[in-house]
Design an enzyme around this catalytic site. Structure first.
Site, PDB file in Angstrom:
ATOM      1  CE  LYS A 244      -2.791   2.161   4.833  1.00 53.23           C
ATOM      2  NZ  LYS A 244      -2.598   1.201   3.781  1.00 53.23           N
TER       3      LYS A 244
ATOM      4  CB  SER B 208      -0.949   0.022   1.202  1.00 52.43           C
ATOM      5  OG  SER B 208      -0.241   0.228   2.406  1.00 52.43           O
TER       6      SER B 208
END
Length: 199
Positions: A107, A37
């Protein structure tokens, strides 16, 4: 004399282990990247260090955190936002579920408290200005790439997105993350050797 040397060695080892555990618990902690990701910035299996003394990150920081419970199932705290059962709504999720997950995610912070954002083709429009995002993998144009209705990030919360915009489960689907759930800010990568450096 020999028993004194053994005692000194044992004490030295115990103190060193104690210091290492304290550093890891409160100052710096290593993490391994579990998914794609954050590609191309961080690859699967890459290892990073996170500064645990920073709980109020800045936009652009890469952070380690506990997502809201239900994040692995992309559950938003309110209906008709984010995604549900393969249906994408016009607004990204702006309300997280009330409890944190035990999982650990990594993230990038794309918006902070009070920021107003929308997402177009995977690009964040923050306070009317498109982010400078040369570091991302393009989204690909699917419905997960665009949430045109503007949301406002609540006080004390941060909106997180993966750099691999088309393949990241992130705040678009489960909402912003409270600063109390942030573990630390990633600042250094130490593995593999050809990727050693600051973030």
């Amino acid at each position: 004399m020999r028993s004194r040397s053994i005692v000194e060695l044992v004490v030295t080892i115990v103190v060193a282990v104690g210091i290492a555990l304290l550093v890891q618990a409160f100052i710096v902690k290593p993490y391994k990247i579990p998914s794609g990701s954050m590609e191309p910035t961080l690859d699967i299996g890459q290892r990073i260090l996170a500064n645990r003394m920073i709980s109020h990150p800045s936009v652009g920081d890469i952070v380690v955190f506990h997502p809201p419970s239900g994040a692995d199932e992309e559950i938003c705290g309110v209906a008709d936002e984010g995604e549900s059962g393969g249906r994408y709504f016009a607004r990204a999720c702006d309300v997280h579920s009330p409890s944190q997950s035990s999982e650990t995610f990594i993230k990038r912070v794309v918006a902070g408290p009070g920021d107003r954002i929308s997402i177009v083709d995977g690009h964040v429009i923050r306070n009317g200005v498109r982010e400078r995002d040369s570091y991302i993998n393009q989204c690909g144009g699917g419905p997960e790439c665009t949430f045109p209705q503007t949301i406002t990030i609540p006080p004390g919360e941060y909106f997180m997105m993966g750099d691999n915009r088309g393949l990241s489960d992130d705040s678009r689907y489960w909402g912003p993350v409270p600063d109390a759930w942030i573990i630390g800010v990633a600042f250094f990568t130490y593995w593999p050797p050809d990727r050693i450096g600051t973030l």
